[in-house]
Design a protein around this motif. Sequence first.
Motif, PDB file in Angstrom:
ATOM      1  N   ASP A 148     -12.356  68.739 -12.220  1.00 41.94           N
ATOM      2  CA  ASP A 148     -12.419  69.987 -11.454  1.00 41.94           C
ATOM      3  C   ASP A 148     -13.701  70.077 -10.632  1.00 41.94           C
ATOM      4  OD1 ASP A 148      -9.979  70.692 -12.553  1.00 41.94           O
ATOM      5  OD2 ASP A 148     -10.815  72.143 -13.979  1.00 41.94           O
ATOM      6  N   ASP A 149     -14.836  69.683 -11.239  1.00 44.50           N
ATOM      7  CA  ASP A 149     -16.113  69.689 -10.513  1.00 44.50           C
ATOM      8  C   ASP A 149     -16.050  68.756  -9.308  1.00 44.50           C
ATOM      9  OD1 ASP A 149     -17.155  71.470 -12.365  1.00 44.50           O
ATOM     10  OD2 ASP A 149     -18.387  69.971 -13.401  1.00 44.50           O
ATOM     11  N   SER A 150     -15.456  67.577  -9.504  1.00 43.43           N
ATOM     12  CA  SER A 150     -15.369  66.598  -8.425  1.00 43.43           C
ATOM     13  C   SER A 150     -14.491  67.119  -7.287  1.00 43.43           C
ATOM     14  CB  SER A 150     -14.823  65.265  -8.949  1.00 43.43           C
ATOM     15  OG  SER A 150     -14.702  64.337  -7.900  1.00 43.43           O
ATOM     16  N   VAL A 151     -13.339  67.685  -7.618  1.00 48.58           N
ATOM     17  CA  VAL A 151     -12.447  68.225  -6.590  1.00 48.58           C
ATOM     18  C   VAL A 151     -13.172  69.317  -5.801  1.00 48.58           C
ATOM     19  CG1 VAL A 151     -10.324  69.556  -6.237  1.00 48.58           C
ATOM     20  CG2 VAL A 151     -10.321  67.586  -7.786  1.00 48.58           C
ATOM     21  N   ARG A 152     -13.882  70.195  -6.500  1.00 48.39           N
ATOM     22  CA  ARG A 152     -14.637  71.270  -5.842  1.00 48.39           C
ATOM     23  C   ARG A 152     -15.746  70.694  -4.961  1.00 48.39           C
ATOM     24  NH1 ARG A 152     -17.214  73.311  -9.958  1.00 48.39           N
ATOM     25  NH2 ARG A 152     -19.055  72.147  -9.368  1.00 48.39           N
ATOM     26  N   ASP A 153     -16.503  69.699  -5.487  1.00 49.35           N
ATOM     27  CA  ASP A 153     -17.604  69.110  -4.723  1.00 49.35           C
ATOM     28  C   ASP A 153     -17.103  68.379  -3.476  1.00 49.35           C
ATOM     29  OD1 ASP A 153     -19.459  70.146  -6.498  1.00 49.35           O
ATOM     30  OD2 ASP A 153     -19.689  68.271  -7.612  1.00 49.35           O
ATOM     31  N   PHE A 154     -15.982  67.680  -3.579  1.00 48.50           N
ATOM     32  CA  PHE A 154     -15.425  67.031  -2.390  1.00 48.50           C
ATOM     33  C   PHE A 154     -15.052  68.078  -1.343  1.00 48.50           C
ATOM     34  CE2 PHE A 154     -14.600  62.950  -4.688  1.00 48.50           C
ATOM     35  CZ  PHE A 154     -15.178  62.118  -3.749  1.00 48.50           C
ATOM     36  N   ALA A 155     -14.435  69.168  -1.785  1.00 52.23           N
ATOM     37  CA  ALA A 155     -14.004  70.210  -0.853  1.00 52.23           C
ATOM     38  C   ALA A 155     -15.190  70.883  -0.163  1.00 52.23           C
ATOM     39  CB  ALA A 155     -13.160  71.247  -1.587  1.00 52.23           C
ATOM     40  N   SER A 156     -16.278  71.072  -0.902  1.00 49.20           N
ATOM     41  CA  SER A 156     -17.401  71.818  -0.337  1.00 49.20           C
ATOM     42  C   SER A 156     -18.494  70.946   0.263  1.00 49.20           C
ATOM     43  CB  SER A 156     -18.016  72.731  -1.397  1.00 49.20           C
ATOM     44  OG  SER A 156     -18.623  71.964  -2.431  1.00 49.20           O
ATOM     45  N   ALA A 157     -18.655  69.712  -0.248  1.00 55.71           N
ATOM     46  CA  ALA A 157     -19.820  68.919   0.171  1.00 55.71           C
ATOM     47  C   ALA A 157     -19.518  67.469   0.545  1.00 55.71           C
ATOM     48  CB  ALA A 157     -20.881  68.947  -0.932  1.00 55.71           C
ATOM     49  N   GLY A 158     -18.274  67.006   0.346  1.00 63.07           N
ATOM     50  CA  GLY A 158     -17.918  65.655   0.762  1.00 63.07           C
ATOM     51  C   GLY A 158     -18.270  64.557  -0.220  1.00 63.07           C
ATOM     52  N   TYR A 159     -18.604  64.926  -1.451  1.00 66.01           N
ATOM     53  CA  TYR A 159     -18.894  63.918  -2.475  1.00 66.01           C
ATOM     54  C   TYR A 159     -18.328  64.366  -3.812  1.00 66.01           C
ATOM     55  CZ  TYR A 159     -22.622  66.942  -4.222  1.00 66.01           C
ATOM     56  OH  TYR A 159     -23.317  67.999  -4.742  1.00 66.01           O
ATOM     57  N   GLY A 160     -18.257  63.405  -4.733  1.00 67.68           N
ATOM     58  CA  GLY A 160     -17.753  63.666  -6.074  1.00 67.68           C
ATOM     59  C   GLY A 160     -17.588  62.345  -6.791  1.00 67.68           C
ATOM     60  N   LEU A 161     -16.461  62.211  -7.474  1.00 65.28           N
ATOM     61  CA  LEU A 161     -16.187  61.020  -8.274  1.00 65.28           C
ATOM     62  C   LEU A 161     -14.993  60.279  -7.681  1.00 65.28           C
ATOM     63  CD1 LEU A 161     -16.973  59.534 -10.954  1.00 65.28           C
ATOM     64  CD2 LEU A 161     -15.141  60.860 -12.023  1.00 65.28           C
ATOM     65  N   TRP A 162     -15.158  58.979  -7.483  1.00 65.56           N
ATOM     66  CA  TRP A 162     -14.085  58.123  -6.986  1.00 65.56           C
ATOM     67  C   TRP A 162     -13.578  57.213  -8.093  1.00 65.56           C
ATOM     68  CZ3 TRP A 162     -18.364  59.195  -3.894  1.00 65.56           C
ATOM     69  CH2 TRP A 162     -18.132  59.611  -2.576  1.00 65.56           C
ATOM     70  N   LEU A 163     -12.282  56.919  -8.070  1.00 65.59           N
ATOM     71  CA  LEU A 163     -11.707  55.856  -8.904  1.00 65.59           C
ATOM     72  C   LEU A 163     -11.816  54.562  -8.129  1.00 65.59           C
ATOM     73  CD1 LEU A 163      -8.347  57.085 -10.459  1.00 65.59           C
ATOM     74  CD2 LEU A 163     -10.590  56.938 -11.517  1.00 65.59           C
ATOM     75  N   ILE A 164     -12.122  53.486  -8.830  1.00 66.77           N
ATOM     76  CA  ILE A 164     -12.255  52.175  -8.197  1.00 66.77           C
ATOM     77  C   ILE A 164     -11.067  51.307  -8.607  1.00 66.77           C
ATOM     78  CG2 ILE A 164     -13.685  50.110  -7.946  1.00 66.77           C
ATOM     79  CD1 ILE A 164     -16.029  51.791  -9.144  1.00 66.77           C
ATOM     80  N   ARG A 165     -10.418  50.729  -7.613  1.00 71.56           N
ATOM     81  CA  ARG A 165      -9.349  49.742  -7.858  1.00 71.56           C
ATOM     82  C   ARG A 165      -9.591  48.556  -6.934  1.00 71.56           C
ATOM     83  NH1 ARG A 165      -5.872  52.319 -11.163  1.00 71.56           N
ATOM     84  NH2 ARG A 165      -5.423  54.497 -10.825  1.00 71.56           N
ATOM     85  N   GLU A 166      -9.108  47.394  -7.349  1.00 75.92           N
ATOM     86  CA  GLU A 166      -9.151  46.243  -6.448  1.00 75.92           C
ATOM     87  C   GLU A 166      -8.215  46.530  -5.283  1.00 75.92           C
ATOM     88  OE1 GLU A 166      -8.069  43.246  -9.333  1.00 75.92           O
ATOM     89  OE2 GLU A 166     -10.123  42.466  -9.299  1.00 75.92           O
ATOM     90  N   THR A 167      -8.528  45.993  -4.119  1.00 74.91           N
ATOM     91  CA  THR A 167      -7.742  46.252  -2.913  1.00 74.91           C
ATOM     92  C   THR A 167      -6.265  45.959  -3.130  1.00 74.91           C
ATOM     93  OG1 THR A 167      -9.658  45.725  -1.573  1.00 74.91           O
ATOM     94  CG2 THR A 167      -7.552  45.703  -0.449  1.00 74.91           C
ATOM     95  N   ASP A 168      -5.966  44.891  -3.835  1.00 75.73           N
ATOM     96  CA  ASP A 168      -4.569  44.495  -4.033  1.00 75.73           C
ATOM     97  C   ASP A 168      -4.079  44.745  -5.459  1.00 75.73           C
ATOM     98  OD1 ASP A 168      -6.156  42.628  -5.227  1.00 75.73           O
ATOM     99  OD2 ASP A 168      -5.182  40.883  -4.330  1.00 75.73           O
ATOM    100  N   GLY A 169      -4.774  45.620  -6.194  1.00 74.32           N
ATOM    101  CA  GLY A 169      -4.408  45.836  -7.593  1.00 74.32           C
ATOM    102  C   GLY A 169      -4.111  47.278  -7.908  1.00 74.32           C
TER     103      GLY A 169
END
Length: 166
Positions: free
Chosen positions: A52-73
């Motif tokens: 929830d904090d990440s979703v709010r921070d992305f909406a208000s400030a453009g940053y938060g938490l990203w999930l990392i996946r391999e490009t083809d995975g």
Amino acid sequence: MNPILTTERLVLRPVTVQDHAALLAHWTAPDVRRFLFDGAILSPAEITEVIDDSVRDFASAGYGLWLIRETDGTDLVGTAGLRPLEDLGLEVLYSLAPGAWGKGYATEAARAVVEHALGPLGVPEVLAEVDEGNAASVAVVERLGMTPFEVVPGLLGPMTRYRRTR
């Protein structure tokens, strides 16, 4: 603003509520949480709060938490993100699944996050806080061009703070 960050080998996309189960499994793995969350096991409610904090921070400030996946995975490689570090500024953080260790993914993902912060977000500096004994993270922040500026007490012992400016 929910930026998707891409690197040569990775895709980083903002976390959503649909990622709860994957984050719970990832962050409760002992090897992953050893230097993350001061070794504590996050409850499902705490993971909901992080999302929830990440979703709010992305909406208000453009940053938060990203999930990392391999490009083809499809498998979760880990997480990377930005969060406030006390009143000092934004801190880069990351966690990798043990199967992804030793491939340079932490540096690659953290570099994308740091460059997003220093570039499009326009922050003057990015910080990192590394527990004493976490040699792998020291190597990552040094490869990112970060320099130490302070040692502070932490729950698990001393932590060194690093910074990189524009």
